[in-house]
Design a protein around this motif. Structure first.
Motif, PDB file in Angstrom:
ATOM      1  N   ARG A 197       0.844  -1.194   0.000  1.00  0.00           N
ATOM      2  CA  ARG A 197       0.000   0.000   0.000  1.00  0.00           C
ATOM      3  C   ARG A 197       0.881   1.246   0.000  1.00  0.00           C
ATOM      4  N   ILE A 198       0.411   2.266  -0.704  1.00  0.00           N
ATOM      5  CA  ILE A 198       1.028   3.595  -0.665  1.00  0.00           C
ATOM      6  C   ILE A 198      -0.067   4.579  -0.264  1.00  0.00           C
ATOM      7  N   VAL A 199       0.151   5.250   0.859  1.00  0.00           N
ATOM      8  CA  VAL A 199      -0.857   6.145   1.434  1.00  0.00           C
ATOM      9  C   VAL A 199      -0.308   7.557   1.408  1.00  0.00           C
ATOM     10  N   ASN A 200      -1.042   8.468   0.786  1.00  0.00           N
ATOM     11  CA  ASN A 200      -0.664   9.877   0.729  1.00  0.00           C
ATOM     12  C   ASN A 200      -1.684  10.685   1.512  1.00  0.00           C
ATOM     13  N   ILE A 201      -1.200  11.395   2.543  1.00  0.00           N
ATOM     14  CA  ILE A 201      -2.080  12.212   3.379  1.00  0.00           C
ATOM     15  C   ILE A 201      -2.192  13.582   2.750  1.00  0.00           C
ATOM     16  N   SER A 202      -3.282  13.824   2.058  1.00  0.00           N
ATOM     17  CA  SER A 202      -3.524  15.125   1.437  1.00  0.00           C
ATOM     18  C   SER A 202      -4.440  15.935   2.361  1.00  0.00           C
ATOM     19  N   SER A 203      -5.397  16.664   1.808  1.00  0.00           N
ATOM     20  CA  SER A 203      -6.309  17.472   2.615  1.00  0.00           C
ATOM     21  C   SER A 203      -7.583  17.718   1.822  1.00  0.00           C
ATOM     22  N   GLU A 204      -8.677  17.952   2.561  1.00  0.00           N
ATOM     23  CA  GLU A 204      -9.920  18.271   1.866  1.00  0.00           C
ATOM     24  C   GLU A 204      -9.822  19.589   1.111  1.00  0.00           C
ATOM     25  N   ILE A 205      -8.871  20.440   1.527  1.00  0.00           N
ATOM     26  CA  ILE A 205      -8.727  21.742   0.880  1.00  0.00           C
ATOM     27  C   ILE A 205      -8.125  21.604  -0.514  1.00  0.00           C
ATOM     28  N   SER A 206      -7.605  20.406  -0.821  1.00  0.00           N
ATOM     29  CA  SER A 206      -7.014  20.204  -2.143  1.00  0.00           C
ATOM     30  C   SER A 206      -8.070  20.194  -3.238  1.00  0.00           C
ATOM     31  N   TYR A 207      -9.330  20.081  -2.884  1.00  0.00           N
ATOM     32  CA  TYR A 207     -10.403  20.058  -3.876  1.00  0.00           C
ATOM     33  C   TYR A 207     -10.941  21.462  -4.186  1.00  0.00           C
ATOM     34  N   SER A 239      -2.456  24.402  -2.859  1.00  0.00           N
ATOM     35  CA  SER A 239      -1.873  24.062  -4.165  1.00  0.00           C
ATOM     36  C   SER A 239      -0.977  22.834  -4.069  1.00  0.00           C
ATOM     37  N   THR A 240      -0.127  22.786  -3.032  1.00  0.00           N
ATOM     38  CA  THR A 240       0.766  21.631  -2.902  1.00  0.00           C
ATOM     39  C   THR A 240      -0.019  20.370  -2.551  1.00  0.00           C
ATOM     40  N   LYS A 241      -1.044  20.515  -1.747  1.00  0.00           N
ATOM     41  CA  LYS A 241      -1.880  19.352  -1.437  1.00  0.00           C
ATOM     42  C   LYS A 241      -2.668  18.898  -2.674  1.00  0.00           C
ATOM     43  N   ALA A 242      -3.049  19.850  -3.524  1.00  0.00           N
ATOM     44  CA  ALA A 242      -3.718  19.476  -4.775  1.00  0.00           C
ATOM     45  C   ALA A 242      -2.791  18.653  -5.665  1.00  0.00           C
ATOM     46  N   PHE A 243      -1.499  19.006  -5.669  1.00  0.00           N
ATOM     47  CA  PHE A 243      -0.532  18.191  -6.416  1.00  0.00           C
ATOM     48  C   PHE A 243      -0.517  16.761  -5.886  1.00  0.00           C
ATOM     49  N   LEU A 244      -0.509  16.603  -4.558  1.00  0.00           N
ATOM     50  CA  LEU A 244      -0.470  15.265  -3.957  1.00  0.00           C
ATOM     51  C   LEU A 244      -1.744  14.486  -4.282  1.00  0.00           C
ATOM     52  N   THR A 245      -2.874  15.176  -4.313  1.00  0.00           N
ATOM     53  CA  THR A 245      -4.134  14.513  -4.660  1.00  0.00           C
ATOM     54  C   THR A 245      -4.121  14.013  -6.097  1.00  0.00           C
ATOM     55  N   GLN A 246      -3.720  14.873  -7.021  1.00  0.00           N
ATOM     56  CA  GLN A 246      -3.681  14.474  -8.431  1.00  0.00           C
ATOM     57  C   GLN A 246      -2.639  13.394  -8.684  1.00  0.00           C
ATOM     58  N   LEU A 247      -1.497  13.473  -7.997  1.00  0.00           N
ATOM     59  CA  LEU A 247      -0.465  12.449  -8.159  1.00  0.00           C
ATOM     60  C   LEU A 247      -0.988  11.086  -7.709  1.00  0.00           C
ATOM     61  N   THR A 248      -1.697  11.050  -6.596  1.00  0.00           N
ATOM     62  CA  THR A 248      -2.184   9.772  -6.052  1.00  0.00           C
ATOM     63  C   THR A 248      -3.202   9.129  -6.980  1.00  0.00           C
ATOM     64  N   ASN A 267      -2.447  -6.810  -9.471  1.00  0.00           N
ATOM     65  CA  ASN A 267      -3.203  -5.843  -8.667  1.00  0.00           C
ATOM     66  C   ASN A 267      -2.720  -5.842  -7.216  1.00  0.00           C
ATOM     67  N   ASN A 268      -1.389  -5.924  -7.024  1.00  0.00           N
ATOM     68  CA  ASN A 268      -0.831  -5.991  -5.673  1.00  0.00           C
ATOM     69  C   ASN A 268      -0.781  -4.625  -5.008  1.00  0.00           C
ATOM     70  N   VAL A 269      -0.362  -3.616  -5.752  1.00  0.00           N
ATOM     71  CA  VAL A 269      -0.144  -2.295  -5.182  1.00  0.00           C
ATOM     72  C   VAL A 269      -1.421  -1.474  -5.298  1.00  0.00           C
ATOM     73  N   SER A 270      -1.756  -0.793  -4.233  1.00  0.00           N
ATOM     74  CA  SER A 270      -2.891   0.125  -4.282  1.00  0.00           C
ATOM     75  C   SER A 270      -2.498   1.437  -3.623  1.00  0.00           C
ATOM     76  N   PHE A 271      -3.042   2.517  -4.171  1.00  0.00           N
ATOM     77  CA  PHE A 271      -2.816   3.857  -3.635  1.00  0.00           C
ATOM     78  C   PHE A 271      -4.046   4.272  -2.836  1.00  0.00           C
ATOM     79  N   LEU A 272      -3.804   4.851  -1.682  1.00  0.00           N
ATOM     80  CA  LEU A 272      -4.894   5.361  -0.849  1.00  0.00           C
ATOM     81  C   LEU A 272      -4.711   6.869  -0.696  1.00  0.00           C
ATOM     82  N   LEU A 273      -5.708   7.624  -1.138  1.00  0.00           N
ATOM     83  CA  LEU A 273      -5.711   9.079  -0.972  1.00  0.00           C
ATOM     84  C   LEU A 273      -6.523   9.417   0.266  1.00  0.00           C
ATOM     85  N   VAL A 274      -5.903  10.091   1.218  1.00  0.00           N
ATOM     86  CA  VAL A 274      -6.565  10.487   2.467  1.00  0.00           C
ATOM     87  C   VAL A 274      -6.741  11.996   2.444  1.00  0.00           C
TER      88      VAL A 274
END
Length: 782
Positions: free
Chosen positions: A157-167, A178-187, A201-208
């Motif tokens: 698993r790869i977990v990226n802690i972004s923010s609701e403000i990224s939307y 803006s930087t959190k929006a980058f992390l959201t789009q990257l994930t 299908n071993n690896v999964s990304f989780l956007l938080v």
């Protein structure tokens, strides 16, 4: 959207749950405090080894020592690294690669930096923006690029802690959003890319995307009013719990809190100017908000007065409508209602008589025996044409008294229709006189023709008792088409007992709805005690406790949903009333009485044990007192959960709750006992048990066994695998109550997690098997 879905054929909605092994490591950045520290706390409960990265060496060492005390079977490495420095990601990767036997199965990019000031208020000498770019953009990208190729061959698993403000765009937090929006789009982009190239299908990304979170560095240094709003903020522990659960399940998105989910949805629906205004206000400090409101005080006063005026207008219109409806209701005379009911009853009665008259005329033309046919037709149509009215239960004293008298007369009339003992004996004589050949003196039998002759000679009550289907039900492959006379007689006696018992219980049905409440059943048993020969030694001062003990068994097994009432047919069909009425016999077997919950010996043992546990003699059991139950074999973790779920008084258990506790433990394989224990072990009321729940109770068992000179304690993975092999749940990572009931070994599965005696016996079952003897679920071992 539909075409896009067709072309995404590899996309799957569910991934296998992630389970830790000996070399599984979770890399957590920003692990010294806040969400990162709480994520580590939850990961160790699932036996994941940790690599904790942060700047503060002191905080990391304190947390590592604490985590080792909680779970001493895991490995914890701490790495001191400031991720805002130049080449920080490369230095971190080199330090991790130097460790031996380390497989990064979970990568959690949690390190972050926040700033809620207008863009130009940050001076050029302040490196806040550079730090946010490093933490939100550079470091996560480099870590993912390095570890992602190594994860493709195993579940990870790869977990990226972004923010609701990224939307949304966010004044006062432009760089952070803006930087959190980058992390959201990257994930989200990498998740789709990897899914297309990775067939396993071993690896999964989780956007938080969490919202405002308390107990974090952001919260401590930020004065924005959004951190002071109720129902919006969550604690770091709550956010971390949801992140870990979503990570292990293989989810793609996690937004903790309904308020945050709603705000993300709303941000995409409202206009951009309105969203910017709301963000500007929420990210401001309280003095700034007060200054902003003061500058616009005239407009706010006008808007408030307008809203208040509209509210008053709506209230006046609503009150006018309510008053008008009340007047219409009061103007309707009650006499009209009674006339409507009388007209309706007359209508149904006239239709019944017309149908009856039509069928009687038809029958007169066909048959000569007018009296008999009219009687038959009348009875048939009378039963099928009775209209069903709403049965209103009166609340006035006169109406209740009338209802009770009517019920008493009805029950008296029905009791006269029940066959007596003399009629049953005469039936036996008739059956023996009309036994069908070939005769067998030891076991006489009768065929259907001779049986119908007996029914015609018997009384009407006997004839109604024997429809033709009864003969077919009692038939047991006799070559001459006969049934045993003894079976017919036993059926008669059983029906007689059933009707007599139902009449007796119905007398205590104070409401008249066909069920008994707890107080009704207590009155029934209390008045039954003097008629019980086996209860003659019971002292009158003990009657109250005996009645409570007896009633709890009925309600524990027949009212598992705790509705406070039991249907009378359920009581009669359960077999518990039979056990209670067996106490009338004078020559009852001593062993049977010991095993009978309702016997004087059993009730005395249960109550005596309760008094022995009550060391402070206050009539209630504390947690420490209940721990001594069953020679102190129950784990403290289980006892603590019992007091969390059961009804207590000032944190202590009363006698009724104790009886439920005893019944559940002594009947662990019954559905009711499993329901009770399952509710205790379902720590979060999810409706299922996952490996984390099992590990929680296993650690309590290990803690208790470590103080006793027993055999080696097996690792949790072995215990978990054996439990899932025994239960065989529908979901491979969830055990439901239905799974426990269907597997037939639910009591054993739960016992080995809460009772060290059962755990030890199961571990040594091969050596103890010749000495084991079968036990009954319904037995008493207090």
């Amino acid at each position: 959207m539909f075409i896009g879905y067709l072309f995404s054929s590899k996309r799957q909605s569910h991934r296998l749950s992630l389970v830790a092994n000996r070399s599984s490591y979770a890399l957590v950045t920003g692990a010294s405090s806040g969400i990162g520290a709480q994520i580590c706390r939850h990961l160790i409960r699932h036996d994941f080894n940790l690599i904790m990265v942060a700047r503060s060496q002191t905080k990391l060492r304190i947390l590592a020592d604490e985590f080792r005390q909680i779970n001493d079977k895991i490995n914890i490495h701490i790495i001191i690294q400031d991720l805002t420095e130049l080449n920080a990601a490369e230095n971190l990767i080199n330090k991790i690669d130097a460790l031996n036997d380390v497989n990064i199965d979970i990568l959690i990019n949690n390190a972050g930096r926040g700033c809620t000031k207008p863009f130009l208020q940050i001076s050029a000498n302040d490196n806040t923006y550079e730090q946010m770019i490093a933490l939100h953009v550079c470091v996560p990208t480099l870590l993912i690029r390095h570890y992602l190729p190594k994860m493709l061959d195993r579940p990870s698993r790869i977990v990226n802690i972004s923010s609701e403000i990224s939307y949304m765009s966010s004044p006062r937090a432009a760089m952070y959003a803006s930087t959190k929006a980058f992390l959201t789009q990257l994930t989200t982009s990498l998740d789709y890319e990897i899914e297309q190239i990775n067939d396993n299908n071993n690896v999964s990304f989780l956007l938080v995307t969490p919202g405002p979170t308390l107990n974090t560095e952001f919260d401590r240094h930020d004065e924005s009013i959004i951190f002071r709003l109720p129902f919006v903020t969550l604690t770091a522990e709550q956010v971390a719990q949801q992140i870990v659960d979503a990570c292990l399940r293989g989810d793609r998105l996690c937004t903790p809190g309904w308020a945050n989910q709603f705000s993300i949805w709303l941000a995409t629906k409202v206009s951009l100017n309105f969203a910017n205004l709301i963000c500007w206000i929420l990210w401001a400090s309280w003095p700034e908000v007060k200054r902003w409101l003061y500058e616009r005080r005239h407009l706010i006063i006008v808007c408030f007065n307008l809203v208040f005026f509209l509210f008053l207008l709506a209230c006046f219109l609503l009150m006018d409508k309510i008053v008008e409806n009340l007047k219409k209701q009061l103007e309707k005379p009650k006499v009209a209602k009674e006339e409507d009911e009388l007209a309706l009853f007359t209508k149904y009665l006239r239709e019944g008589h017309e149908a009856l008259h039509h069928d009687v005329t038809t029958t007169e033309n066909r048959k000569s025996n007018i009296h008999k046919d009219v009687t038959t037709v009348h009875s048939q149509h009378h039963m099928s044409k009775i209209p069903k009215f709403y049965e209103h239960i009166p609340t006035d004293p006169l109406g209740r008294k009338l209802r009770e008298e009517a019920r008493a007369l009805f029950l008296h009339r029905k009791s006269q229709e029940i066959i007596s003992s003399d009629e049953a004996n005469s039936l036996l004589t008739l059956l023996e006189e009309n036994a069908s050949p070939p005769l067998d003196p030891d076991s006489p039998k009768i065929n259907y023709d001779d049986f119908m002759k007996v029914v015609q000679k018997a009384t009407p009550a006997i004839a109604n008792l024997f429809p033709p289907t009864i003969f077919a039900d009692l038939y047991q492959n006799d070559p001459y088409g006969r049934v045993r006379i003894l079976d017919l007689y036993q059926y008669t006696m059983r029906k007689m007992w059933y009707h007599h018992s139902r009449m007796g219980l119905s007398l205590y049905d104070s409401i008249g709805q066909g069920y008994l409440r707890e107080s009704d059943l207590e009155d029934y048993i209390y008045e039954l005690i003097p008629t019980m020969h086996q209860l003659s030694q019971l002292q009158e001062t003990f009657y109250k406790f005996y009645v409570c003990t007896a009633v709890r068994k009925f309600f524990f097994f027949l009212d598992p949903l705790r509705t406070g009432r039991i249907a009378i047919p359920d009581i009669l069909c359960s077999g518990y009333l039979d056990k209670l009425l067996e106490l009338r016999e004078e020559d009852a077997d001593v062993d049977d009485l010991e095993q009978n919950w309702f016997s004087c010996q059993s009730a005395s043992k249960i109550y005596t044990r309760y008094l022995q546990l009550d060391k402070d003699h206050n009539g209630l059991l504390s947690r420490d007192e209940l721990t001594k139950y069953n020679s102190s074999t129950l784990t403290p973790v289980f006892i603590a959960r019992v007091f969390q779920e059961c009804l207590t008084y000032g944190g202590e258990m009363d006698y009724k709750s104790y009886l439920d506790f005893v019944l559940a433990l002594e009947n662990r394989n019954s559905p009711q006992g499993l329901r009770y224990l399952f509710q205790i072990m379902d720590t979060e009321n999810k409706g299922f048990l996952h490996p984390g729940d099992l590990n929680y109770f296993y650690r309590g068992m290990v803690q208790m066994l470590s103080t006793r000179p027993l055999t080696d304690i097996p690792p949790f993975n072995n215990v978990q695998n054996e439990i899932f092999d025994m239960v065989k749940p529908v979901d491979s990572m969830r055990i439901t109550l239905k799974d426990l009931i269907n597997c037939g070994q639910g009591g054993l599965v739960l016992s080995i997690l809460i009772d060290i005696g059962s755990f030890w016996a199961y571990e040594n079952r091969e050596s103890l098997m010749p000495q084991q003897a079968p036990t009954k679920d319904d037995s008493i071992h207090v």
